[in-house]
Design a protein around this motif. Structure first.
Motif, mmCIF file in Angstrom:
data_model
loop_
_atom_site.group_PDB
_atom_site.id
_atom_site.type_symbol
_atom_site.label_atom_id
_atom_site.label_comp_id
_atom_site.label_asym_id
_atom_site.label_seq_id
_atom_site.Cartn_x
_atom_site.Cartn_y
_atom_site.Cartn_z
ATOM 1 N N TRP A 226 0.814 -1.217 0.000
ATOM 2 C CA TRP A 226 0.000 0.000 0.000
ATOM 3 C C TRP A 226 0.841 1.258 0.000
ATOM 4 N N ASN A 227 0.406 2.238 -0.751
ATOM 5 C CA ASN A 227 1.026 3.560 -0.819
ATOM 6 C C ASN A 227 0.520 4.356 0.386
ATOM 7 N N LEU A 228 1.182 4.219 1.506
ATOM 8 C CA LEU A 228 0.702 4.829 2.748
ATOM 9 C C LEU A 228 0.570 6.339 2.636
ATOM 10 N N GLU A 229 1.423 6.966 1.837
ATOM 11 C CA GLU A 229 1.375 8.423 1.681
ATOM 12 C C GLU A 229 0.094 8.890 0.982
ATOM 13 N N ALA A 230 -0.619 7.977 0.343
ATOM 14 C CA ALA A 230 -1.855 8.334 -0.348
ATOM 15 C C ALA A 230 -3.009 8.570 0.625
ATOM 16 N N TYR A 231 -2.861 8.098 1.843
ATOM 17 C CA TYR A 231 -3.947 8.171 2.813
ATOM 18 C C TYR A 231 -3.718 9.324 3.783
ATOM 19 N N PRO A 232 -4.790 9.987 4.193
ATOM 20 C CA PRO A 232 -4.642 11.071 5.171
ATOM 21 C C PRO A 232 -3.982 10.534 6.448
ATOM 22 N N PRO A 233 -3.202 11.360 7.135
ATOM 23 C CA PRO A 233 -2.486 10.899 8.335
ATOM 24 C C PRO A 233 -3.372 10.177 9.345
ATOM 25 N N GLU A 234 -4.589 10.622 9.513
ATOM 26 C CA GLU A 234 -5.466 9.991 10.514
ATOM 27 C C GLU A 234 -5.937 8.602 10.088
ATOM 28 N N ASP A 235 -5.844 8.269 8.792
ATOM 29 C CA ASP A 235 -6.262 6.956 8.290
ATOM 30 C C ASP A 235 -5.080 6.075 7.906
ATOM 31 N N ARG A 236 -3.874 6.581 8.024
ATOM 32 C CA ARG A 236 -2.660 5.911 7.555
ATOM 33 C C ARG A 236 -2.149 4.931 8.605
ATOM 34 N N LEU A 237 -1.706 3.763 8.148
ATOM 35 C CA LEU A 237 -1.047 2.819 9.042
ATOM 36 C C LEU A 237 0.322 3.357 9.434
ATOM 37 N N ASP A 238 0.811 2.951 10.588
ATOM 38 C CA ASP A 238 2.115 3.414 11.064
ATOM 39 C C ASP A 238 3.283 2.726 10.354
ATOM 40 N N ASN A 239 3.038 1.512 9.855
ATOM 41 C CA ASN A 239 4.105 0.726 9.226
ATOM 42 C C ASN A 239 3.650 0.194 7.875
ATOM 43 N N GLU A 240 4.620 -0.182 7.060
ATOM 44 C CA GLU A 240 4.311 -0.773 5.757
ATOM 45 C C GLU A 240 3.361 -1.952 5.944
ATOM 46 N N HIS A 241 2.522 -2.155 4.939
ATOM 47 C CA HIS A 241 1.532 -3.230 5.033
ATOM 48 C C HIS A 241 1.358 -3.875 3.668
ATOM 49 N N VAL A 242 1.259 -5.204 3.647
ATOM 50 C CA VAL A 242 1.005 -5.966 2.428
ATOM 51 C C VAL A 242 -0.248 -6.789 2.647
ATOM 52 N N SER A 243 -1.151 -6.764 1.655
ATOM 53 C CA SER A 243 -2.382 -7.552 1.715
ATOM 54 C C SER A 243 -2.327 -8.671 0.681
ATOM 55 N N GLN A 244 -2.993 -9.783 0.989
ATOM 56 C CA GLN A 244 -3.045 -10.921 0.080
ATOM 57 C C GLN A 244 -4.474 -11.116 -0.410
ATOM 58 N N TYR A 245 -4.603 -11.345 -1.717
ATOM 59 C CA TYR A 245 -5.904 -11.589 -2.346
ATOM 60 C C TYR A 245 -5.789 -12.814 -3.249
ATOM 61 N N GLY A 246 -6.909 -13.430 -3.572
ATOM 62 C CA GLY A 246 -6.918 -14.645 -4.372
ATOM 63 C C GLY A 246 -6.804 -14.432 -5.869
ATOM 64 N N SER A 247 -7.080 -13.223 -6.348
ATOM 65 C CA SER A 247 -7.034 -12.943 -7.786
ATOM 66 C C SER A 247 -7.093 -11.431 -8.000
ATOM 67 N N LEU A 248 -6.879 -11.000 -9.238
ATOM 68 C CA LEU A 248 -7.014 -9.578 -9.554
ATOM 69 C C LEU A 248 -8.439 -9.097 -9.318
ATOM 70 N N ASP A 249 -9.424 -9.932 -9.633
ATOM 71 C CA ASP A 249 -10.823 -9.562 -9.366
ATOM 72 C C ASP A 249 -11.055 -9.347 -7.875
ATOM 73 N N ASP A 250 -10.444 -10.194 -7.044
ATOM 74 C CA ASP A 250 -10.572 -10.035 -5.594
ATOM 75 C C ASP A 250 -9.941 -8.730 -5.124
ATOM 76 N N VAL A 251 -8.817 -8.331 -5.750
ATOM 77 C CA VAL A 251 -8.187 -7.058 -5.393
ATOM 78 C C VAL A 251 -9.161 -5.920 -5.652
ATOM 79 N N GLU A 252 -9.793 -5.911 -6.826
ATOM 80 C CA GLU A 252 -10.745 -4.848 -7.146
ATOM 81 C C GLU A 252 -11.939 -4.871 -6.202
ATOM 82 N N GLN A 253 -12.470 -6.057 -5.939
ATOM 83 C CA GLN A 253 -13.626 -6.161 -5.052
ATOM 84 C C GLN A 253 -13.274 -5.733 -3.636
#
Length: 85
Positions: free
Chosen positions: A41-68
């Motif tokens: 995730w591009n943490l800088e894209a999120y407002p400071p109050e919604d931003r995670l403190d550390n880098e984060h990676v999410s796992q999805y089952g497919s490209l369609d799942d990423v969009e959903q």
């Protein structure tokens, strides 16, 4: 043996994204041959109050799942063949 690996970006979609961002690029990821996708995730894209403190990676089952799951728009940037040289 060789396999294809897909590199993609997740962009803000005005009609579907549920979280406000300060930039269009929400994250970037890779899709493995199994279709499993990992998104950093591009943490800088999120407002400071919604931003995670550390880098984060999410796992999805497919490209369609990423969009959903993200409400974002997935754009394939490149597909790279990895394997025998």
């Amino acid at each position: 043996m060789s396999v294809d690996v897909t590199v993609f970006a997740v962009f803000f979609d005005e009609d579907r994204t549920r979280v406000d961002t300060d930039a269009d690029l929400m994250g970037w990821g890779v899709q493995f041959p199994s279709d499993t996708c990992y998104v950093g995730w591009n943490l800088e894209a999120y407002p400071p109050e919604d931003r995670l403190d550390n880098e984060h990676v999410s796992q999805y089952g497919s490209l369609d799942d990423v969009e959903q799951g993200t409400g974002g728009n997935v754009t394939v940037m490149a597909t790279v063949e990895v394997g025998d040289a």
